[in-house]
Each structure stands twice: as structure tokens, then as C-alpha cells.
Design a protein around this motif. Structure first.
Motif, PDB file in Angstrom:
ATOM      1  N   LYS A 134     -51.687 -13.787 -43.661  1.00 19.54           N
ATOM      2  CA  LYS A 134     -50.821 -13.181 -42.650  1.00 19.54           C
ATOM      3  C   LYS A 134     -51.691 -12.320 -41.739  1.00 19.54           C
ATOM      4  O   LYS A 134     -52.310 -11.362 -42.196  1.00 19.54           O
ATOM      5  N   GLU A 135     -51.725 -12.683 -40.470  1.00 21.71           N
ATOM      6  CA  GLU A 135     -52.587 -11.991 -39.515  1.00 21.71           C
ATOM      7  C   GLU A 135     -51.752 -11.397 -38.378  1.00 21.71           C
ATOM      8  O   GLU A 135     -50.710 -11.942 -38.019  1.00 21.71           O
ATOM      9  N   PRO A 136     -52.201 -10.285 -37.776  1.00 15.87           N
ATOM     10  CA  PRO A 136     -51.455  -9.677 -36.665  1.00 15.87           C
ATOM     11  C   PRO A 136     -51.315 -10.653 -35.501  1.00 15.87           C
ATOM     12  O   PRO A 136     -52.253 -11.370 -35.162  1.00 15.87           O
ATOM     13  N   ILE A 137     -50.145 -10.658 -34.888  1.00 15.86           N
ATOM     14  CA  ILE A 137     -49.881 -11.619 -33.826  1.00 15.86           C
ATOM     15  C   ILE A 137     -50.690 -11.335 -32.574  1.00 15.86           C
ATOM     16  O   ILE A 137     -51.025 -12.247 -31.826  1.00 15.86           O
ATOM     17  N   GLY A 138     -51.005 -10.047 -32.318  1.00 15.50           N
ATOM     18  CA  GLY A 138     -51.821  -9.738 -31.148  1.00 15.50           C
ATOM     19  C   GLY A 138     -51.279  -8.573 -30.350  1.00 15.50           C
ATOM     20  O   GLY A 138     -50.895  -7.544 -30.901  1.00 15.50           O
ATOM     21  N   VAL A 139     -51.247  -8.736 -29.026  1.00 14.35           N
ATOM     22  CA  VAL A 139     -50.755  -7.694 -28.120  1.00 14.35           C
ATOM     23  C   VAL A 139     -49.232  -7.824 -28.003  1.00 14.35           C
ATOM     24  O   VAL A 139     -48.714  -8.909 -27.716  1.00 14.35           O
ATOM     25  N   CYS A 140     -48.542  -6.718 -28.208  1.00 19.13           N
ATOM     26  CA  CYS A 140     -47.079  -6.710 -28.187  1.00 19.13           C
ATOM     27  C   CYS A 140     -46.564  -5.801 -27.068  1.00 19.13           C
ATOM     28  O   CYS A 140     -47.113  -4.718 -26.854  1.00 19.13           O
ATOM     29  N   SER A 141     -45.537  -6.241 -26.394  1.00 21.22           N
ATOM     30  CA  SER A 141     -44.868  -5.366 -25.424  1.00 21.22           C
ATOM     31  C   SER A 141     -43.511  -4.970 -25.982  1.00 21.22           C
ATOM     32  O   SER A 141     -42.785  -5.796 -26.526  1.00 21.22           O
ATOM     33  N   PHE A 142     -43.196  -3.685 -25.857  1.00 18.30           N
ATOM     34  CA  PHE A 142     -41.954  -3.131 -26.394  1.00 18.30           C
ATOM     35  C   PHE A 142     -41.114  -2.571 -25.253  1.00 18.30           C
ATOM     36  O   PHE A 142     -41.576  -1.689 -24.521  1.00 18.30           O
ATOM     37  N   ILE A 143     -39.908  -3.065 -25.133  1.00 21.91           N
ATOM     38  CA  ILE A 143     -38.968  -2.574 -24.122  1.00 21.91           C
ATOM     39  C   ILE A 143     -37.793  -1.976 -24.882  1.00 21.91           C
ATOM     40  O   ILE A 143     -37.038  -2.694 -25.550  1.00 21.91           O
ATOM     41  N   THR A 144     -37.660  -0.660 -24.821  1.00 18.08           N
ATOM     42  CA  THR A 144     -36.718   0.042 -25.703  1.00 18.08           C
ATOM     43  C   THR A 144     -35.600   0.719 -24.909  1.00 18.08           C
ATOM     44  O   THR A 144     -35.761   1.045 -23.741  1.00 18.08           O
ATOM     45  N   PRO A 145     -34.457   0.945 -25.554  1.00 18.03           N
ATOM     46  CA  PRO A 145     -33.271   1.474 -24.879  1.00 18.03           C
ATOM     47  C   PRO A 145     -33.163   2.987 -24.960  1.00 18.03           C
ATOM     48  O   PRO A 145     -33.974   3.667 -25.575  1.00 18.03           O
ATOM     49  N   TRP A 146     -32.069   3.485 -24.372  1.00 13.44           N
ATOM     50  CA  TRP A 146     -31.850   4.922 -24.282  1.00 13.44           C
ATOM     51  C   TRP A 146     -30.921   5.474 -25.353  1.00 13.44           C
ATOM     52  O   TRP A 146     -30.830   6.676 -25.535  1.00 13.44           O
ATOM     53  N   ASN A 147     -30.207   4.617 -26.093  1.00 11.85           N
ATOM     54  CA  ASN A 147     -29.130   5.138 -26.940  1.00 11.85           C
ATOM     55  C   ASN A 147     -29.606   5.745 -28.259  1.00 11.85           C
ATOM     56  O   ASN A 147     -29.060   6.734 -28.735  1.00 11.85           O
ATOM     57  N   TRP A 148     -30.626   5.125 -28.871  1.00 14.24           N
ATOM     58  CA  TRP A 148     -31.289   5.682 -30.055  1.00 14.24           C
ATOM     59  C   TRP A 148     -32.793   5.579 -29.779  1.00 14.24           C
ATOM     60  O   TRP A 148     -33.485   4.761 -30.388  1.00 14.24           O
ATOM     61  N   PRO A 149     -33.291   6.357 -28.846  1.00 11.58           N
ATOM     62  CA  PRO A 149     -34.640   6.105 -28.325  1.00 11.58           C
ATOM     63  C   PRO A 149     -35.746   6.153 -29.370  1.00 11.58           C
ATOM     64  O   PRO A 149     -36.612   5.274 -29.396  1.00 11.58           O
ATOM     65  N   LEU A 150     -35.731   7.138 -30.243  1.00 15.43           N
ATOM     66  CA  LEU A 150     -36.819   7.249 -31.225  1.00 15.43           C
ATOM     67  C   LEU A 150     -36.689   6.218 -32.331  1.00 15.43           C
ATOM     68  O   LEU A 150     -37.691   5.679 -32.813  1.00 15.43           O
ATOM     69  N   ASN A 151     -35.474   5.933 -32.715  1.00 13.07           N
ATOM     70  CA  ASN A 151     -35.256   4.885 -33.706  1.00 13.07           C
ATOM     71  C   ASN A 151     -35.844   3.565 -33.212  1.00 13.07           C
ATOM     72  O   ASN A 151     -36.574   2.879 -33.931  1.00 13.07           O
ATOM     73  N   GLN A 152     -35.558   3.226 -31.974  1.00 15.68           N
ATOM     74  CA  GLN A 152     -35.973   1.925 -31.453  1.00 15.68           C
ATOM     75  C   GLN A 152     -37.460   1.870 -31.115  1.00 15.68           C
ATOM     76  O   GLN A 152     -38.077   0.818 -31.210  1.00 15.68           O
ATOM     77  N   ILE A 153     -38.019   2.985 -30.721  1.00 16.26           N
ATOM     78  CA  ILE A 153     -39.471   3.015 -30.502  1.00 16.26           C
ATOM     79  C   ILE A 153     -40.191   2.829 -31.830  1.00 16.26           C
ATOM     80  O   ILE A 153     -41.070   1.982 -31.974  1.00 16.26           O
ATOM     81  N   MET A 154     -39.786   3.598 -32.824  1.00 19.04           N
ATOM     82  CA  MET A 154     -40.561   3.614 -34.064  1.00 19.04           C
ATOM     83  C   MET A 154     -40.337   2.383 -34.930  1.00 19.04           C
ATOM     84  O   MET A 154     -41.255   1.978 -35.658  1.00 19.04           O
ATOM     85  N   ASP A 217     -48.737 -11.396 -26.485  1.00 21.06           N
ATOM     86  CA  ASP A 217     -48.423 -12.419 -27.490  1.00 21.06           C
ATOM     87  C   ASP A 217     -46.988 -12.348 -27.986  1.00 21.06           C
ATOM     88  O   ASP A 217     -46.459 -13.321 -28.522  1.00 21.06           O
ATOM     89  N   MET A 218     -46.383 -11.180 -27.845  1.00 18.07           N
ATOM     90  CA  MET A 218     -45.013 -11.001 -28.335  1.00 18.07           C
ATOM     91  C   MET A 218     -44.323  -9.940 -27.496  1.00 18.07           C
ATOM     92  O   MET A 218     -44.923  -8.929 -27.133  1.00 18.07           O
ATOM     93  N   VAL A 219     -43.056 -10.167 -27.189  1.00 15.14           N
ATOM     94  CA  VAL A 219     -42.248  -9.135 -26.546  1.00 15.14           C
ATOM     95  C   VAL A 219     -41.061  -8.834 -27.454  1.00 15.14           C
ATOM     96  O   VAL A 219     -40.380  -9.741 -27.934  1.00 15.14           O
ATOM     97  N   SER A 220     -40.871  -7.553 -27.741  1.00 13.60           N
ATOM     98  CA  SER A 220     -39.752  -7.104 -28.566  1.00 13.60           C
ATOM     99  C   SER A 220     -38.844  -6.255 -27.695  1.00 13.60           C
ATOM    100  O   SER A 220     -39.272  -5.235 -27.149  1.00 13.60           O
ATOM    101  N   PHE A 221     -37.608  -6.691 -27.570  1.00 12.78           N
ATOM    102  CA  PHE A 221     -36.659  -6.060 -26.647  1.00 12.78           C
ATOM    103  C   PHE A 221     -35.413  -5.619 -27.386  1.00 12.78           C
ATOM    104  O   PHE A 221     -34.858  -6.371 -28.191  1.00 12.78           O
ATOM    105  N   THR A 222     -34.947  -4.414 -27.102  1.00 11.78           N
ATOM    106  CA  THR A 222     -33.651  -3.951 -27.589  1.00 11.78           C
ATOM    107  C   THR A 222     -32.833  -3.507 -26.390  1.00 11.78           C
ATOM    108  O   THR A 222     -33.290  -2.698 -25.579  1.00 11.78           O
ATOM    109  N   GLY A 223     -31.635  -4.047 -26.257  1.00 11.55           N
ATOM    110  CA  GLY A 223     -30.778  -3.709 -25.129  1.00 11.55           C
ATOM    111  C   GLY A 223     -29.611  -4.663 -25.036  1.00 11.55           C
ATOM    112  O   GLY A 223     -29.180  -5.254 -26.033  1.00 11.55           O
ATOM    113  N   SER A 224     -29.108  -4.843 -23.836  1.00 13.23           N
ATOM    114  CA  SER A 224     -27.936  -5.685 -23.634  1.00 13.23           C
ATOM    115  C   SER A 224     -28.285  -7.159 -23.784  1.00 13.23           C
ATOM    116  O   SER A 224     -29.437  -7.566 -23.577  1.00 13.23           O
TER     117      SER A 224
END
Length: 478
Positions: A134-154, A217-224
Motif C-alpha cells: 500500500k503506497e501513498p497515492i501522491g498529491v491530493c487537493s482538498f476542497i472543504t466546506p464551512w459547516n464543520w470546517p475543522l472536522n472536514q479539514i482534519m 493525483d486525487m481530489v477530495s471534496f465535501t459539499g453539495s
């Protein structure tokens, strides 16, 4: 007033390529609380390239090296607990008690959980002569919301760090203060340059470039769900992995038993938490039709006990995050009235005595049918719809009759019945009798609520590629 006019790229606070700013509004008083720089495609490119460069070394670090960095981050997070709580209240209106009791601890909990998992996580497995890695996928982009900001960032950053990925974070421009402080925490903790980067900005200026960049390499999005679909479309040409945690319209099935009144009251209180701004909120309560009148009486009393006001005080309910959200919620409340639902509590307009701020009345509708707009659309406000059912099979059918599948809830005195109902609900997470708070439990949705899972060891796997090395073990002599 806060002024955050720099971006965090490659271990430094840097000026954006072209300075453009955005005012951040305090939803409790509608006044400008701060100003942030808005990044653009050129800034995203710099951040992604910094992350790509850092990946070469960070991906090769040992488990112990990553644990050391994460423990330093946890220590710095704890130091800034009060600053983070104040920021959450100021930027998105969470009551101070909720910020201190849940919003800030949620982020800290995900980090502590990830540290515990990393200590024993198996990145390699022998299967005969084959080694599974199991190897790290690479560079990840995180797009996080405003409703639980720290929960979703972390819940994105912690497993990414643990697995050896590098990243670029775009916190919500509506509630960016916590993201800024978090970047300061990462800097003070000595996270190696380029491993973590943060670019403030909006969806068009920063979110789109983060979704389309060929070196991500990966985008992780939380929102609508609407925005999540656009992220997936933008990511498709580069065939990057897409993780989405999207909308919800979660059913809460209340069984016909002796704890009925307690279950209804609890359901009302739960929908009011965080001003109803939770994607997994139990927004559709299903009760036996023969007990609808009783449910109305209990719900009306429970809603009346919810206090609304200044989030820095003792109110249970603060404002919703913005005028845009307030307007949307008001329109949907009016639709509920127009389409014939019974208004039990609340309604349109601000609560009495509050003539400024994006405050919404704690609102409950009864005699709702699943064809009504308020039963179908995600309202994202303190609005509950109560629907009736004649049989438990019908309740399950109605509960599943939604394009979403993020969460579901069951309330029952008989645990065996509750378990049976839970197994038949098409949702990524089902809570029985208020069960919750398990950070090892996977979180994510079926259907249009997204794909992939966050939290615990399930979250780790989202950031890993699987490699099979055949012939790894020497062949045995005959």
C-alpha cells in the motif's frame, strides 16, 4: 478585524500572484469580520508543484517520522484550541458551547485517531510469493466546506499525512479563518515544506484548478451534490481519484413503542444542532400515522425550548452561515407552507427580537408527504419534516425513497427491531437510539451522497494505491 492576505505555499507565507480580496461576513451581525486574499490558477500551480516536489521525500519517510510530525501537529492544535473555537463562532455562527464541545474537538479527534491507527497500520502483506504493498497515492487537493470546517479539514489531512501523501487545501471562502489558523498550526509544528499547502479562494478561482490540475493525483471534496458533480467532471480528463462526501436527506424512523415521545423530542433537538447545517442531519422524521397528533404536540414543545440568539452567549441556536443560505431556507419554508404541510413551529422570517443576523426560526412541519419539496431537497437549516407511515415496511420504503444515502436513524425500545430496520436502510451510516461519536466508523454515502469513506482506517485506504509485486519471495527448491 482579521486580514489574511497571504497564502501558505512550500512552507512559507507568500503573496498571491495577483492580489484580489474577499470580505468575510460575521453571520451573527452581518458585519465584515475579516478579509482574505483570493488565490487563482497561478497560485494553485505553485502550490501543486511544491507538493509534487515534497512528495518525493515525504512518501519515503518512515512510520516513526510521520508519527513524530503528527504528534507535533496535535500539540500545536491543542495550544490553539481557544483561537480555533473563537474563529468557528465568528466565521459561521456556531454557538460558543458547540464550538468548544464539538467543532474544535472533532478535528483534534480525527488527528488523534489517525495517530493511533498509523502505529499499527499494515502497509505490506505477504500473499505467497506476492507482496501486496500500500503506497501513498501522491498529491491530493482538498476542497472543504464551512459547516464543520475543522472536522472536514482534519478528516482529510490526518490520513493523508499518515499515509505519506502531500496536499493543497482550499478551505471554504465563506468560513476561512479556521483554515488560516490550521495552516499556522502546521507551520509551527514544523511540517516539512511542501507537504501541506493552503490556497484561499473560491470555487471558480481555486476549486476548479485544483480539480483539473494534471499533477494532482486525487481530489477530495465535501459539499453539495451539485458542486461535487462539477468536481468529478473537472477531474475526469486526468483520470484522478475523486472522493466525495455530499448532500443528505436522512430519515429518522421512530417506532411505535413506549419511548415514542422521548424519541420525537430527541429528533427535534438533533436537527437544531449547528442550526441544521449538517449533511447527515435527521431531517425526515417518520412516525406511525396513528400517533401523528402526539408527535406534533411533542415536537412543538421541543422546538419551543430551543433558544436562538447571539452565538457568543448561551443560545442553543446561532445564525445560519450567510444571506444566501438564509434566503434559500426561507424559500423552502414557504414552499412547505404552500404545498400544504402543517406548520407546527417556526416559519418564515427571523425569530422575534432578532432584526439583524441570519437567524432562522426553529421550524417543524408535520403531515409531510415524501413528494413535497421540503421532503426531497436538502434544506441545510433548522427545519424538520415529520411524515406518517402505516407499516414499518412502508417506513423503510419511504426512508429509502431519496436520491441521497448519507445517513439514517432508528429509534426503538426493542433493539432487535431497530437492528432489523437499520440493515434495510440504504445509507452509509445508520445510528440506533442516538448511537454515534465513533471516529473509527466509516463515514460516507450511498447514491448521490458521494463515494468513498472517511474516518478511521477506512479513511487511510482512500489515500493509498495498491501494488502487487509478483515473485517477491524466492521460489522454493523442489
Amino acid at each position: 478585524m482579521r486580514e489574511y492576505l497571504k497564502l501558505y505555499i512550500d512552507g512559507q507565507w507568500v503573496e498571491p500572484v495577483a492580489l484580489k480580496t474577499l470580505d468575510v461576513i460575521n453571520p451573527a451581525n452581518e458585519e465584515v469580520a475579516g478579509k482574505i486574499a483570493l488565490g487563482a490558477e497561478a497560485d494553485v500551480d505553485k502550490a501543486v508543484k511544491a507538493a509534487r516536489k515534497a512528495f518525493a521525500t515525504w512518501s519515503q519517510t518512515t512510520r516513526e517520522e510521520r508519527l513524530d510530525v503528527m504528534q507535533r501537529v496535535l500539540a500545536e492544535y491543542q495550544k490553539r484550541f481557544g483561537d480555533l473555537a473563537n474563529a468557528v463562532t465568528e466565521e459561521m455562527g456556531a454557538p460558543a458551547s458547540l464550538a468548544q464541545r464539538a467543532q474544535v474537538p472533532a478535528g483534534m479527534g480525527h488527528l488523534a485517531t489517525a495517530i493511533g491507527i498509523l502505529k499499527d497500520f499494515k502497509f505490506e502483506e505477504d500473499r505467497g510469493a506476492t507482496m501486496i504493498v500500500k503506497e501513498p497515492i501522491g498529491v491530493c487537493s482538498f476542497i472543504t466546506p464551512w459547516n464543520w470546517p475543522l472536522n472536514q479539514i482534519m478528516c482529510k489531512v490526518a490520513p493523508a499525512l499518515a499515509t505519506g501523501c502531500t496536499m493543497v487545501l482550499k478551505p471554504s471562502e465563506v468560513a476561512p479563518f479556521t483554515g488560516q489558523i490550521f495552516a499556522e498550526i502546521m507551520h509551527e509544528a514544523g511540517v516539512p515544506a511542501g507537504v501541506f499547502n493552503m490556497v484561499h479562494g473560491d470555487g471558480l478561482g481555486v476549486g476548479v484548478p485544483l480539480s483539473t490540475h494534471p499533477e494532482v493525483d486525487m481530489v477530495s471534496f465535501t459539499g453539495s451534490t451539485r458542486a461535487g458533480i462539477e468536481v468529478a467532471k473537472n477531474a475526469a480528463p486526468t483520470v484522478k481519484r475523486v472522493h466525495q462526501e455530499l448532500g443528505g436527506k436522512s430519515p429518522n424512523i421512530v417506532l411505535d413503542d413506549d419511548v415514542f415521545a422521548k424519541s420525537v423530542a430527541g429528533g427535534v433537538r438533533q436537527i437544531m444542532t449547528n442550526s441544521g447545517q449538517s449533511c447527515n442531519a435527521p431531517t425526515r422524521m417518520l412516525v406511525p400515522s396513528k400517533r401523528m397528533d402526539e408527535a406534533i404536540a411533542v415536537a412543538k414543545e421541543a422546538a419551543a425550548q430551543v433558544t436562538v440568539g447571539d452565538p457568543t452567549g448561551n443560545a442553543m441556536l446561532g445564525p445560519v452561515v450567510s444571506k444566501t443560505q438564509w434566503d434559500k431556507i426561507q424559500d423552502l419554508i414557504q414552499k412547505g407552507i404552500d404545498e400544504g404541510a402543517t406548520l407546527v413551529a417556526g416559519g418564515t422570517g427571523r425569530p422575534e427580537g432578532l432584526d439583524k443576523g441570519y437567524y432562522v426560526k426553529p421550524t417543524v412541519f408535520a403531515n409531510v408527504t415524501n413528494e413535497m419539496t421540503i421532503a426531497k431537497e436538502e434544506i441545510f437549516g433548522p427545519v424538520l419534516s415529520i411524515l406518517g407511515y402505516d407499516t414499518l415496511e412502508q417506513a423503510i420504503e419511504v426512508g429509502n425513497d431519496t436520491e441521497y444515502g448519507l445517513a439514517a436513524y432508528v429509534q426503538a425500545e426493542d433493539l432487535s427491531k431497530a437492528r432489523d430496520v437499520a440493515k434495510k436502510l440504504r445509507a452509509g451510516q445508520v445510528s440506533i437510539n442516538g448511537g454515534g461519536g465513533d471516529m473509527m466508523a466509516p463515514f460516507g454515502g450511498y447514491k448521490m451522497s458521494g463515494n468513498g469513506r472517511e474516518w478511521g482506517d477506512f479513511g487511510f485506504h482512500e489515500f493509498l494505491e495498491t501494488k502487487a509485486i509478483l515473485g517477491y519471495a524466492p521460489k522454493q527448491e523442489a
